[in-house]
Write an enzyme that holds these catalytic residues in place. Structure first.
Site, PDB file in Angstrom:
ATOM      1  N   TYR A 112      -3.998 -14.445 -17.195  1.00 53.75           N
ATOM      2  CA  TYR A 112      -5.427 -14.266 -16.885  1.00 53.75           C
ATOM      3  C   TYR A 112      -5.845 -15.209 -15.763  1.00 53.75           C
ATOM      4  CZ  TYR A 112      -8.392 -10.969 -19.179  1.00 53.75           C
ATOM      5  OH  TYR A 112      -9.056  -9.823 -19.496  1.00 53.75           O
TER       6      TYR A 112
ATOM      7  N   GLU B  53      -9.334 -15.166 -13.957  1.00 50.50           N
ATOM      8  CA  GLU B  53     -10.689 -14.882 -13.441  1.00 50.50           C
ATOM      9  C   GLU B  53     -11.072 -15.868 -12.351  1.00 50.50           C
ATOM     10  OE1 GLU B  53     -13.480 -14.667 -16.633  1.00 50.50           O
ATOM     11  OE2 GLU B  53     -12.695 -12.765 -17.348  1.00 50.50           O
TER      12      GLU B  53
ATOM     13  N   ASP C 183     -13.898   3.871   4.881  1.00 48.50           N
ATOM     14  CA  ASP C 183     -12.961   4.004   3.757  1.00 48.50           C
ATOM     15  C   ASP C 183     -11.692   4.639   4.310  1.00 48.50           C
ATOM     16  OD1 ASP C 183     -11.458   4.815   1.598  1.00 48.50           O
ATOM     17  OD2 ASP C 183     -13.142   5.629   0.461  1.00 48.50           O
TER      18      ASP C 183
ATOM     19  N   THR D 274      -7.361   2.114  -0.646  1.00 47.07           N
ATOM     20  CA  THR D 274      -6.445   2.037  -1.770  1.00 47.07           C
ATOM     21  C   THR D 274      -5.195   1.334  -1.243  1.00 47.07           C
ATOM     22  OG1 THR D 274      -5.716   4.243  -1.133  1.00 47.07           O
ATOM     23  CG2 THR D 274      -7.185   4.097  -3.016  1.00 47.07           C
TER      24      THR D 274
ATOM     25  N   LYS E 276      -1.076   5.385  -1.920  1.00 50.85           N
ATOM     26  CA  LYS E 276      -1.095   6.390  -0.849  1.00 50.85           C
ATOM     27  C   LYS E 276      -0.143   5.982   0.298  1.00 50.85           C
ATOM     28  CE  LYS E 276      -5.748   8.224  -1.686  1.00 50.85           C
ATOM     29  NZ  LYS E 276      -6.488   7.401  -2.608  1.00 50.85           N
TER      30      LYS E 276
ATOM     31  N   ARG F 100      -0.801   0.924  -7.417  1.00 48.96           N
ATOM     32  CA  ARG F 100      -2.161   1.480  -7.472  1.00 48.96           C
ATOM     33  C   ARG F 100      -3.138   0.321  -7.507  1.00 48.96           C
ATOM     34  NH1 ARG F 100      -1.140   6.957  -8.386  1.00 48.96           N
ATOM     35  NH2 ARG F 100      -3.344   7.320  -8.080  1.00 48.96           N
TER      36      ARG F 100
HETATM   37  C1  LIG Z   1     -11.099   8.372   0.723  1.00 51.25           C
HETATM   38  C2  LIG Z   1     -10.841   7.879  -0.663  1.00 51.25           C
HETATM   39  N1  LIG Z   1     -11.518   6.823  -1.123  1.00 51.25           N
HETATM   40  C3  LIG Z   1     -11.348   6.342  -2.371  1.00 51.25           C
HETATM   41  C4  LIG Z   1     -10.441   6.921  -3.230  1.00 51.25           C
HETATM   42  C5  LIG Z   1     -10.373   6.425  -4.644  1.00 51.25           C
HETATM   43  O1  LIG Z   1      -9.195   5.855  -5.004  1.00 51.25           O
HETATM   44  P1  LIG Z   1      -8.790   5.735  -6.557  1.00 51.25           P
HETATM   45  O2  LIG Z   1      -8.372   7.075  -6.999  1.00 51.25           O
HETATM   46  O3  LIG Z   1      -7.688   4.728  -6.480  1.00 51.25           O
HETATM   47  O4  LIG Z   1      -9.977   5.208  -7.296  1.00 51.25           O
HETATM   48  C6  LIG Z   1      -9.697   8.027  -2.798  1.00 51.25           C
HETATM   49  C7  LIG Z   1      -8.720   8.663  -3.711  1.00 51.25           C
HETATM   50  O5  LIG Z   1      -8.226   9.712  -3.557  1.00 51.25           O
HETATM   51  C8  LIG Z   1      -9.906   8.523  -1.492  1.00 51.25           C
HETATM   52  O6  LIG Z   1      -9.271   9.612  -1.037  1.00 51.25           O
END
Ligand SMILES: Cc1ncc(COP(=O)(O)O)c(C=O)c1O
Length: 414
Positions: free
Chosen positions: A51, A53, A197, A223, A226, A232
């Site tokens: 842990y 935090e 994002d 993420t 991917k 993950r």
């Molecule tokens: C553009 C985008 N943002 C955020 C996410 C969210 O990721 P997670 O599934 O790990 O929560 C995804 C997942 O497919 C995504 O394609």
């Protein structure tokens, strides 16, 4: 697996079956990949026992001498690789990373603008069914009907009128380049924070295969699985002036203890992504997607926007008198795993849409190149000719198995 076999043979057996499945089919869901053995070793390590935090050197628990060094390494590598002033690698996944950006930049009920889910945006960019659509006031931009490309004029006008505090740029099923510079201007004009994002295209951005979101974006989320081929997880990268707000939003705003085993695996993935072989990999991902798109179109498939600039393509199955679901299910039976997906302005519902989304990240991790994309386009074409004919699907499945055997899946021992 020996210990697991003894303790829980049912789960051990199912994991082995899944490993076999991942090795013996063509995995074309664009958000999936193969993590290396090194990444999986870190993910499955004793770090799961600890842990921690707080943040490195400011923890609420004792015993952090090694955990701090691990998180420091992950942060240093993230900042260097993404040219970011500040990094946070604690978000449990991509959605929590985006939640942290909301918490850091808006008050509850604040205004956000994001890309419509149906146009290729993500749930967390303001979809009604997600926290983002329930707890914030949302306006969504989308695509131009003529071109299928992001309608930047619409986004600009909407931002001027709506004056959001936060704008999301980035997509889950958009086959073309995102103009982060245009979004930067739109956000500045509206006085909004811009969050790029890059979950789907992170690797392309850091290897020059797609324009980089910095300096146009204030915050970047991604993420770590991917294209990045990590565990993950999620990360937030930002300018120094937003650092304290982002860190407070992740912990204690949203989460408790970080997943240290994942932090270590993120550090490993970032090290792997800094090597020349990873840049070569990303370039091949893009070349493979272009080859696949070209070969599919040569066989009569209609692709949204007429091709791709990145790692994915979207087939409009309606032009072949098929639905996306029928085609995706038939492909699955033939060992080609993709997903049914909406196409722009799709008249069909989300659970039975008109398109199929395909990507090349996992195929490229197996070492496949353009000649293999020609074969795969041929397989998909053969499936689409007779998607209900089991003998036809079995024939394709045999050829898929041969191809998979020639390109072993990294990180998987059967
Ligand atoms: C553009 C985008 N943002 C955020 C996410 C969210 O990721 P997670 O599934 O790990 O929560 C995804 C997942 O497919 C995504 O394609």
């Amino acid at each position: 697996m020996e210990e697991l076999q003894k303790t829980d043979p049912q789960i051990a057996d199912l994991i082995q079956k899944e490993a076999q499945r991942q090795a013996s089919c063509l995995r074309m869901i664009p958000s999936e990949n193969y993590a290396s053995k090194a990444v999986m070793t870190a993910t499955g390590s004793v770090l799961t026992n600890k842990y921690s935090e707080g943040y490195p050197h400011q923890r609420y628990y004792q015993g952090q001498e090694f955990i701090d060094q691990i998180e420091d390494l992950a942060l240093k590598r993230a900042k260097e690789l993404f040219q970011a002033e500040h990094a946070n690698v604690q978000p449990y996944s991509g959605s929590p990373a985006n939640m942290a950006v909301y918490l850091a930049s808006l008050k509850p009920g604040g205004r956000v603008m994001g890309m419509d889910l149906a146009a290729g945006g993500h749930l967390t960019h303001g979809a009604k069914v997600s926290f983002s659509g329930k707890f914030y006031e949302v306006r969504q931009y989308g695509l131009s009907r003529e071109t299928g490309l992001i309608d930047y004029d619409l986004a600009r006008n909407l931002a001027k009128e709506f004056k959001p505090g936060l704008i999301f740029a980035g997509c889950s099923s958009y086959p073309r380049t995102v103009d982060f510079a245009a979004f930067g201007e739109i956000a500045r004009e509206a006085g909004a924070v811009l969050c790029a994002d890059i979950s789907h295209i992170s690797g392309l951005c850091l290897t020059g295969c797609h324009p980089h979101p910095f300096p146009h974006a204030d915050v970047v989320t991604s993420t770590t699985h991917k294209l990045l081929r990590g565990p993950r997880g999620g990360m937030v990268l930002c300018r120094q002036e937003l650092a304290a707000k982002i860190d407070k939003a992740v912990f204690p705003g949203l989460q408790g203890g970080p997943h240290n085993h994942v932090t270590a695996a993120i550090a490993v993935a970032l090290k792997e992504a800094s090597l020349p072989a990873y840049a070569e990999y990303c370039r091949q991902v893009v070349k493979n997607a272009a080859a696949l798109a070209r070969e599919l179109m040569a066989r009569g498939f209609s692709l949204v926007t007429g091709g791709t600039d990145n790692h994915l393509a979207l087939i409009d199955a309606s032009t072949m008198k098929l639905t996306g679901k029928v085609l995706a299910q038939a492909m699955d039976q033939a060992g080609i795993v993709a997903n049914a997906n909406k196409v722009p302005f799709d008249p069909r519902p989300a659970d039975d849409p008109s398109g199929v989304r395909l990507g090349t990240p996992a195929l490229t991790s197996r070492g496949m190149q353009e000649p293999e994309m020609v074969k795969i386009a041929e397989f998909i074409h053969q499936v689409a000719q007779a998607p209900q004919d089991q003998a036809n699907l079995r024939k394709v499945r045999d050829r898929v198995a041969e191809l998979c055997a020639a390109f072993p899946a990294p990180g998987i021992e059967i």
